[in-house]
Design an enzyme around this catalytic site. Sequence first.
Site, PDB file in Angstrom:
ATOM      1  CB  SER A 100      -4.121  13.123 -14.857  1.00 29.27           C
ATOM      2  OG  SER A 100      -5.386  13.544 -15.323  1.00 29.27           O
TER       3      SER A 100
ATOM      4  CG  ASP B 131      -1.848   1.162   1.313  1.00 29.35           C
ATOM      5  OD1 ASP B 131      -1.659   2.145   0.564  1.00 29.35           O
ATOM      6  OD2 ASP B 131      -2.782   1.117   2.136  1.00 29.35           O
TER       7      ASP B 131
ATOM      8  CE1 TYR C 148      -6.528  11.362 -10.069  1.00 22.65           C
ATOM      9  CE2 TYR C 148      -7.321  12.861 -11.770  1.00 22.65           C
ATOM     10  CZ  TYR C 148      -6.628  11.725 -11.400  1.00 22.65           C
ATOM     11  OH  TYR C 148      -6.037  10.933 -12.363  1.00 22.65           O
TER      12      TYR C 148
ATOM     13  CE  LYS D 289      -2.891  11.558 -11.058  1.00 23.92           C
ATOM     14  NZ  LYS D 289      -1.868  10.488 -11.021  1.00 23.92           N
TER      15      LYS D 289
END
Length: 249
Positions: A144, A63, A157, A161
């Site tokens: 992204s 993880d 998010y 990025k």
Amino acid sequence: MERWAGRVAVVTGASSGIGAAIAQELVKKGLKVVGLARRVERVEELANSLESASGKLYSLKCDVSKESDVREAFKWVKSNLGGINILVNNAGVCDFNTLTDGPVQKWRNIIDINVLGLSICTKEALEIMNEKGVNDGHIIHINSITGHGTPFNFYMYSASKHAVTALTEGLRRELVKKNSKIRVTSISPGSVLTELGEASGIPKEVLEDFKDNPFLEAKDVADCILYVLGTPPHVQIHELTIKPVGEPM
């Protein structure tokens, strides 16, 4: 890609989607690939399907949001495979949340995995590369298009990025100062058909808004990895953006 055959690559988030596709293509090219994932049984299944390939896939439970897991994983790689030549930081999450309502735990999860997990994996890989005298290694971040703008409504998010974009350039500058030939690359896909949206808890009605949009396949991103790795050692693809034809953003 011939010069990478027999060498060691670590791919995070290798249990599905882009990570699984990357691991598969690297194994086919003759690399020893360590697939890190929480759902390690999926990596084991993929490894079984690649037994006839020229390379080999090793599955390792990890993880990346837990520093202790990451340290143990890279310790295993060093002890059992002798070192590392390539790191692909693919593990990521896009938990559904808003900036006005949170929940804060989902913000923290995004940062822990997308930013801190990526950074810790990078640090561990570089320490081993430097110790073993690997001066032609390659660090690849799966970024992204949201790391270069703020499309969609997933702002935390997108912020994570944007951090990856900054970390890529920061690492490049640090490596230049050290006169290192280790390369660093950010690959920024547009929409890719994977399990990420559903796994991240994004409501079905939100996903419905994107159902008619064009999508990349996970293998399209894996092919970008092969292209980047296959360039001559003096060439650094610093940023590579890939979108499906017709993507509206």
